[in-house]
Write an enzyme that holds these catalytic residues in place. Structure first.
Site: not given
Ligand SMILES: O=C(O)CC[C@@H](O)C(=O)O
Length: 328
Positions: A282, A229-230, A154, A285, A259
Site C-alpha cells: 500500500h 485501489a483495494r 486517479i 500514497a 492487508e
Molecule cells: O496510505 C494511506 O494512508 C492512503 C491510502 C489510500 O489508499 C487512500 O485511501 O487514499
C-alpha cells in the site's frame, strides 16, 4: 485537561510539513496508536479523544461506541470504505477525507506496476538473483488497449499517463453523466464486462465491493491486471486460478484483501505464482508530496470541525458509490 487527537495513519508525521505542530498550536495533544486499529490497543485512547486521523484499517461502530467525546473521524487519504459512516452519523461524528491529495502519486504507482508487469521487472530481478541471465519477453505499452475501471481523479491521471505513452484506453465509470466527453485516446464504455477483453486493466474504484469475480475472469484473455485501489475488489482464489490457467497474465497490486494483518494467507502469494504476481505494501500514497497534502488536508478538516465550522471535505453516506456486488 488538554483535549487529545488520535492519529493512526502510518505516515502522518513523516512529511516535510509539521502537521502535528499545527494541532499542538491549536491547543490539542497528539496521541499516536496502532495503524491496525486493534480495539484493545485503541480503547484506552478512544475514551478521551475529540478527533481521530485514521489510516486505512477499519473504523467500526465498536470503535465509535468507545469514544464518547469524538467529533470527527478524518481519513488521512481518500478511501472511506473502511469507515462505518452510518454509525458515525448516528453518533453525530463527522467523517472527512482528502480527495485529490494522492491522485498523482497513486497514478504513478499504477503505471509503475503496469510497466513492471509488461516487462517482467520482478521476474527478471528474481531470475538474476537465481543466477539466470536468460531472456523473458514482454509487451510494448504503445501496442495495448488498456481498461480503466473508475474514471475519477486517479483513473483519469492514470489514463492520461498511458495515453501519453501511446496506448488506447477504454474507461468504465457508471457515475459519469450520459454523453460525457473524453479526451483523445480514451473511449468510454458502458460496462465493466467490456474491459475484460482489454490487454491490461487497472482498477481505480472504491473498495467494499467485488468487481473482479470468477464470472468476469472467464471473459479475460491474457489480461495484465493492476490494482492500486483495494484488495477486496478482487476474488483472490478465483484470480489465482485465472493466473494458473493464463486467462490473466499477471497481477500487480498495491493491496491485498485483509492487508495489514490477514494478507499472509492470500492465495496470490503462492510460490508458483511469484513470477507473475507483484504485491507492494500500500505504497500508492506514500510519497513526500502526497503525505504533505494528506496531512495538511486532514488537519484542515479536523480543526474546522473542532472550531464548529464545516470541514473542507465532508463525506456523507450518499457520496460513497458502489459498482459491483457489496462484500461487507
Ligand atoms: O496510505 C494511506 O494512508 C492512503 C491510502 C489510500 O489508499 C487512500 O485511501 O487514499
Amino acid at each position: 485537561m488538554t483535549a487529545s487527537i488520535l492519529v493512526t495513519s502510518r505516515s502522518f508525521s513523516s512529511g516535510t510539513v509539521d502537521v502535528a505542530a499545527r494541532l499542538n498550536a491549536a491547543g490539542y495533544d497528539v496521541v499516536s496508536a496502532s495503524p491496525g486499529h486493534e480495539i484493545d490497543a485503541l480503547a484506552p485512547h478512544l475514551k478521551h479523544v475529540v478527533a481521530w486521523i485514521a489510516g486505512t484499517a477499519p473504523v467500526t461502530a465498536e470503535h465509535l461506541a468507545l469514544a464518547p467525546a469524538l467529533r470527527v473521524v478524518a481519513r488521512y487519504g481518500v478511501g472511506v470504505d473502511s469507515v462505518d459512516i452510518a454509525a458515525a452519523e448516528a453518533r453525530g461524528v463527522r467523517v472527512t477525507n482528502t480527495p485529490g491529495a494522492n491522485s498523482e502519486s497513486v497514478a504513478d504507482l499504477a503505471l509503475a506496476l503496469l510497466l513492471s508487469s509488461l516487462r517482467n521487472v520482478s521476474a527478471g530481478d528474481r531470475a538474476v538473483r537465481a543466477g539466470d541471465w536468460g531472456a523473458i519477453r514482454g509487451r510494448e505499452i504503445a501496442s495495448l488497449t488498456i481498461g480503466v475501471a473508475g474514471y475519477g481523479r486517479i483513473g483519469r491521471s492514470f489514463a492520461a499517463r498511458v495515453v501519453a505513452l501511446g496506448a488506447r484506453v477504454h474507461a468504465f465509470d457508471p457515475y459519469l453523466p450520459a454523453g460525457s466527453d473524453s479526451p483523445e485516446g480514451v473511449t468510454l464504455v458502458d460496462t465493466f464486462d467490456e474491459l475484460a477483453g482489454c490487454d491490461a486493466v487497472s482498477l481505480h474504484v472504491p473498495g467494499g465491493q467485488r468487481l473482479v469475480t470468477a464470472d468476469w475472469l472467464r471473459g479475460a484473455a491474457g489480461t495484465a491486471l493492476v490494482n492500486t485501489a483495494r484488495g477486496d475488489l478482487v476474488d483472490e482464489p478465483a484470480l489465482a486460478a485465472a493466473l494458473r490457467s493464463a486467462a490473466v497474465s499477471s497481477y500487480a497490486a498495491d493491496t491485498l484483501d485483509g492487508e495489514g494483518g490477514m494478507h499472509a494467507a492470500s492465495p496470490l502469494l503462492a510460490a508458483d505464482l511469484a513470477d507473475r504476481v507483484t504485491i507492494t505494501p500500500h505504497l500508492g500514497a506514500q510519497t513526500v508530496d502526497a503525505v504533505d497534502r494528506m496531512g495538511t488536508g486532514s488537519v484542515d478538516n479536523v480543526l474546522a470541525v473542532l472550531d464548529g465550522i464545516d470541514p473542507p471535505n465532508p463525506v456523507r453516506p450518499a457520496s460513497t458509490p458502489t459498482l459491483g456486488k457489496a462484500v461487507r
